[in-house]
Scaffold this active site. Sequence first.
Site, PDB file in Angstrom:
ATOM      1  N   GLU A  52       0.843  -1.203   0.000  1.00  0.00           N
ATOM      2  CA  GLU A  52       0.000   0.000   0.000  1.00  0.00           C
ATOM      3  C   GLU A  52       0.874   1.248   0.000  1.00  0.00           C
ATOM      4  O   GLU A  52       0.595   2.219  -0.719  1.00  0.00           O
ATOM      5  CB  GLU A  52      -0.897   0.021   1.235  1.00  0.00           C
ATOM      6  CG  GLU A  52      -1.981  -1.039   1.263  1.00  0.00           C
ATOM      7  CD  GLU A  52      -2.623  -1.132   2.633  1.00  0.00           C
ATOM      8  OE1 GLU A  52      -2.514  -0.145   3.412  1.00  0.00           O
ATOM      9  OE2 GLU A  52      -3.216  -2.174   2.947  1.00  0.00           O
ATOM     10  N   ASP A  56       0.814   3.817  -3.169  1.00  0.00           N
ATOM     11  CA  ASP A  56       0.398   5.213  -3.035  1.00  0.00           C
ATOM     12  C   ASP A  56       1.340   6.134  -3.801  1.00  0.00           C
ATOM     13  O   ASP A  56       0.907   7.054  -4.496  1.00  0.00           O
ATOM     14  CB  ASP A  56       0.367   5.588  -1.551  1.00  0.00           C
ATOM     15  CG  ASP A  56       0.004   7.038  -1.328  1.00  0.00           C
ATOM     16  OD1 ASP A  56      -1.156   7.416  -1.577  1.00  0.00           O
ATOM     17  OD2 ASP A  56       0.886   7.820  -0.918  1.00  0.00           O
ATOM     18  N   ASN A 124      -7.092   0.820  -0.257  1.00  0.00           N
ATOM     19  CA  ASN A 124      -5.740   0.331   0.000  1.00  0.00           C
ATOM     20  C   ASN A 124      -5.377  -0.872  -0.867  1.00  0.00           C
ATOM     21  O   ASN A 124      -4.236  -0.996  -1.319  1.00  0.00           O
ATOM     22  CB  ASN A 124      -5.594  -0.038   1.475  1.00  0.00           C
ATOM     23  CG  ASN A 124      -5.567   1.183   2.380  1.00  0.00           C
ATOM     24  OD1 ASN A 124      -5.354   2.308   1.919  1.00  0.00           O
ATOM     25  ND2 ASN A 124      -5.802   0.973   3.660  1.00  0.00           N
ATOM     26  N   GLU A 127      -4.366   0.272  -4.299  1.00  0.00           N
ATOM     27  CA  GLU A 127      -2.993   0.771  -4.309  1.00  0.00           C
ATOM     28  C   GLU A 127      -1.997  -0.372  -4.213  1.00  0.00           C
ATOM     29  O   GLU A 127      -0.936  -0.345  -4.870  1.00  0.00           O
ATOM     30  CB  GLU A 127      -2.787   1.746  -3.153  1.00  0.00           C
ATOM     31  CG  GLU A 127      -3.541   3.050  -3.303  1.00  0.00           C
ATOM     32  CD  GLU A 127      -3.335   3.987  -2.130  1.00  0.00           C
ATOM     33  OE1 GLU A 127      -3.452   5.216  -2.324  1.00  0.00           O
ATOM     34  OE2 GLU A 127      -3.068   3.496  -1.004  1.00  0.00           O
TER      35      GLU A 127
END
Length: 249
Positions: A52, A56, A124, A127
């Site tokens: 995650e 991001d 999440n 990502e």
Amino acid sequence: MILQTNSHINPEKLSECQFIIGYFFNNTEVLEKALTHTSCKLENNFSNERLEFLGDAVLGMIISDYLYKTLPQHSEGELTKIKSVVVSQTTLAKVSLEAQLKNFLNVGRGLHDRNFLPKSLLANVFEAVIAAIYLDGGLEPAYNFTMKYLKKEVDIVCKNQHEKNYKSILQQHSQKEHGVTPVYRVLQQVGPDHGKLFEVSVLIKGNEYGRGWGKNKKEAEQFAAKETLKMIIPDMAYEIHEINNKACN
């Protein structure tokens, strides 16, 4: 059905997931890790937490690159506003559902009785999958996967930017400064059914602020919010006005 077990994900499920997202992994273990929520963390920290984090950053770079290249007339401030909506938790949760990632998640038993998963969890995992693709195949397939789901979201933000900014910014300001959400009240509607006009006012803690007219309630609310912003934070309202006078395409 969501996988609700502390064991590894069935290989057939991993194959199905790859088919749906349109990318086939050289190393399926990285995909399995991306789909494993921390609530059922296995040995050796086998969960998607670190992915995650990476995802991001990769997502931010991809969207920034896309906006920079496709919207050459936009300022840094305008690009930032668009990006903030596109990479928001709400948007990422939405596209995560479209990618059907929910069907392949490995989650702990504590989530089994929920009717829906939290937006944060859905965002999440999207990502994490971006990061997994990036690690497995490089930037190009990660870029293709990301924009497959988010290009249309960029287009939506550009198309509706002028409709979204006034109400959203007023709401954020009102909640921060007054602890309440603005209320919109229809004052009157005039004209025939096929061409009605609506007048709406903004109420904050019972006090009336700006008023606005529109061809429908939604449009009238935007103009009322705009007038309210001029009254309470004129510098910000002017900035928004200038931004929204420019088209996104």
